[in-house]
Design a protein around this motif. Structure first.
Motif, mmCIF file in Angstrom:
data_model
loop_
_atom_site.group_PDB
_atom_site.id
_atom_site.type_symbol
_atom_site.label_atom_id
_atom_site.label_comp_id
_atom_site.label_asym_id
_atom_site.label_seq_id
_atom_site.Cartn_x
_atom_site.Cartn_y
_atom_site.Cartn_z
ATOM 1 N N PRO A 135 0.832 -1.211 0.000
ATOM 2 C CA PRO A 135 0.000 0.000 0.000
ATOM 3 C C PRO A 135 0.864 1.259 0.000
ATOM 4 O O PRO A 135 1.836 1.351 0.756
ATOM 5 N N ALA A 136 0.512 2.212 -0.833
ATOM 6 C CA ALA A 136 1.326 3.417 -0.972
ATOM 7 C C ALA A 136 1.462 4.169 0.346
ATOM 8 O O ALA A 136 2.509 4.766 0.629
ATOM 9 N N GLU A 137 0.432 4.124 1.188
ATOM 10 C CA GLU A 137 0.469 4.891 2.427
ATOM 11 C C GLU A 137 1.493 4.356 3.427
ATOM 12 O O GLU A 137 1.884 5.051 4.372
ATOM 13 N N ALA A 138 1.965 3.120 3.221
ATOM 14 C CA ALA A 138 2.956 2.550 4.134
ATOM 15 C C ALA A 138 4.271 3.309 4.086
ATOM 16 O O ALA A 138 5.062 3.247 5.037
ATOM 17 N N VAL A 139 4.515 4.051 3.000
ATOM 18 C CA VAL A 139 5.790 4.746 2.843
ATOM 19 C C VAL A 139 5.997 5.790 3.926
ATOM 20 O O VAL A 139 7.138 6.143 4.242
ATOM 21 N N SER A 140 4.925 6.274 4.539
ATOM 22 C CA SER A 140 5.039 7.322 5.558
ATOM 23 C C SER A 140 4.993 6.766 6.979
ATOM 24 O O SER A 140 4.968 7.534 7.943
ATOM 25 N N ASP A 141 4.966 5.447 7.123
ATOM 26 C CA ASP A 141 4.879 4.806 8.441
ATOM 27 C C ASP A 141 6.169 4.033 8.684
ATOM 28 O O ASP A 141 6.351 2.926 8.174
ATOM 29 N N ASP A 142 7.074 4.608 9.469
ATOM 30 C CA ASP A 142 8.397 4.014 9.635
ATOM 31 C C ASP A 142 8.333 2.634 10.267
ATOM 32 O O ASP A 142 9.018 1.706 9.830
ATOM 33 N N ARG A 143 7.509 2.464 11.307
ATOM 34 C CA ARG A 143 7.414 1.160 11.958
ATOM 35 C C ARG A 143 6.867 0.123 11.012
ATOM 36 O O ARG A 143 7.358 -1.000 10.943
ATOM 37 N N LEU A 144 5.837 0.477 10.256
ATOM 38 C CA LEU A 144 5.231 -0.468 9.327
ATOM 39 C C LEU A 144 6.219 -0.842 8.221
ATOM 40 O O LEU A 144 6.321 -2.025 7.851
ATOM 41 N N LEU A 145 6.954 0.125 7.692
ATOM 42 C CA LEU A 145 7.955 -0.192 6.668
ATOM 43 C C LEU A 145 8.973 -1.192 7.197
ATOM 44 O O LEU A 145 9.381 -2.121 6.500
ATOM 45 N N THR A 146 9.383 -1.015 8.452
ATOM 46 C CA THR A 146 10.343 -1.926 9.052
ATOM 47 C C THR A 146 9.756 -3.323 9.197
ATOM 48 O O THR A 146 10.414 -4.328 8.913
ATOM 49 N N ALA A 147 8.499 -3.397 9.619
ATOM 50 C CA ALA A 147 7.842 -4.699 9.738
ATOM 51 C C ALA A 147 7.701 -5.364 8.375
ATOM 52 O O ALA A 147 7.912 -6.580 8.225
ATOM 53 N N LEU A 148 7.368 -4.590 7.357
ATOM 54 C CA LEU A 148 7.214 -5.133 6.003
ATOM 55 C C LEU A 148 8.539 -5.638 5.454
ATOM 56 O O LEU A 148 8.581 -6.609 4.689
#
Length: 347
Positions: A135-148
């Motif tokens: 999802p494009a919005e994940a780019v602004s979520d540092d924790r989520l990017l790390t989990a991904l």
């Protein structure tokens, strides 16, 4: 661009290298947003697996598509994507069977002549068969990017071990190894409904993460003492399912000895050392199954991705040190000295 290269054992450098470019119509060029150092990278770092001087390194990354070849249909510039640790064409018999790691046209990032993930950009062969859109919005979520990012390797590899070990709802699981893969094996076992999860590890910071991920018990001993402790926890019977996430002779021997008769071992630790630790006559007599190997994480990403996105599982705590590209050599030293569990790279 800048990328990480290895010149000799303990000689990791970040250097200027040619920018990646489309070479085949099925390629994309990807700008890396997150990458990391894997425990298996340490075998090259220590000189225990061969590399050519100047060879790229790194096989876990996610980022944004910068350019797509003329035959790429699933991605366009601007898409946020995650890459499994091998590329694959997505069309061969093995890919269709969910074993992308055996794709005849596939390969590992950092192979001779190919980009590694620990750099500013990567040419991705067979993009449609390899990458998974996020999802494009994940780019602004540092924790989520790390989990991904954990979906590139360690989360899918831990899941592969849990599947190989036959983890089911209500089962008792033992996990040999307190590295990132072992910890993700704990998380995978919990996700699959294990009732009891025994984590074998001696480092409190890591076993604390194991408890957060769902471990009910911790065994700090090794060798015979570890076997005795697991047997005591399980009424003398051993665990239904054992995840082996180290790859040494001793770890495999421990895995066999703590497996319940009729149980299974899911092995994903890269084998190294002079022996296997396996005694087939013991496994035969006790009906112990052995399944595992290189994890086809591309097959697992679609299953695991929704649970990461909604927070059902969060593997991000396995990343305990963050560096920029200039900090990558220090990141290798930290992991080699076991002062870091898994190093996150933000190019």
């Amino acid at each position: 661009m800048r990328a990480t290269v290895i010149h000799a054992p303990h000689d990791i450098r970040v250097e200027e290298v040619p920018d990646p470019a489309i070479q085949q119509p099925t390629d994309v060029v990807l700008r890396v947003l997150r990458a990391c150092i894997c425990g298996s990278d340490l075998w090259a770092y220590r000189g225990e697996s061969a590399r050519q001087p100047g060879q790229r390194i790194g096989h876990e990354f996610l980022g944004v598509v910068e350019e797509a070849g003329s035959e790429v249909t699933g991605f366009q510039p601007g898409d946020l994507v995650v890459a499994p640790f091998v590329w694959s064409d997505g069309t061969c018999d093995f890919c269709s069977e969910g074993l992308q790691t055996s794709c005849p046209q596939g390969g590992f990032w950092g192979s001779v002549g190919y980009d590694g993930g620990q750099g500013e950009a990567v040419r991705v062969p067979f993009a449609d068969g390899t990458l998974v859109k996020l999802p494009a919005e994940a780019v602004s979520d540092d924790r989520l990017l790390t989990a991904l990012l954990a979906l590139c390797d360690v989360m899918g590899t831990g899941h592969h071990a849990a599947i190989g070990a036959g983890v089911t709802r209500g089962s008792t699981v033992a996990v040999v190894g307190d590295g990132a893969v072992g910890l993700c094996g704990v998380l995978a076992a919990k996700r699959l409904g294990a009732e009891r999860i025994i984590a074998l590890g001696r480092h409190q910071a890591r076993t604390d993460i194991a408890k957060t991920f769902g471990a009910t018990d911790v065994v700090a001993e090794r060798g015979d003492a570890a076997v005795a402790a697991v047997r005591e926890f399980t009424g003398g019977q051993g665990a239904h399912a054992v995840i082996e996430a180290v790859g040494t002779e001793q770890s495999m021997r421990t895995a066999v000895e703590i497996t319940r008769d009729g149980g299974a071992i899911g092995y994903v630790g890269v084998p190294h050392g002079s022996g296997t630790g396996l005694d087939l006559s013991v496994m035969f007599d006790r009906n112990i199954a052995l399944r595992g190997g290189v994890a086809p994480v591309r097959a697992y990403i679609p299953e695991l991705l929704p649970d990461v996105l909604d927070g059902t599982i969060d593997p991000s705590p396995v990343f305990d040190l963050s560096v920029g590209l200039d900090g990558v050599p220090a990141g290798y030293r930290a992991m080699d000295e076991r002062t870091a569990l898994k190093v996150l790279i933000k190019p």
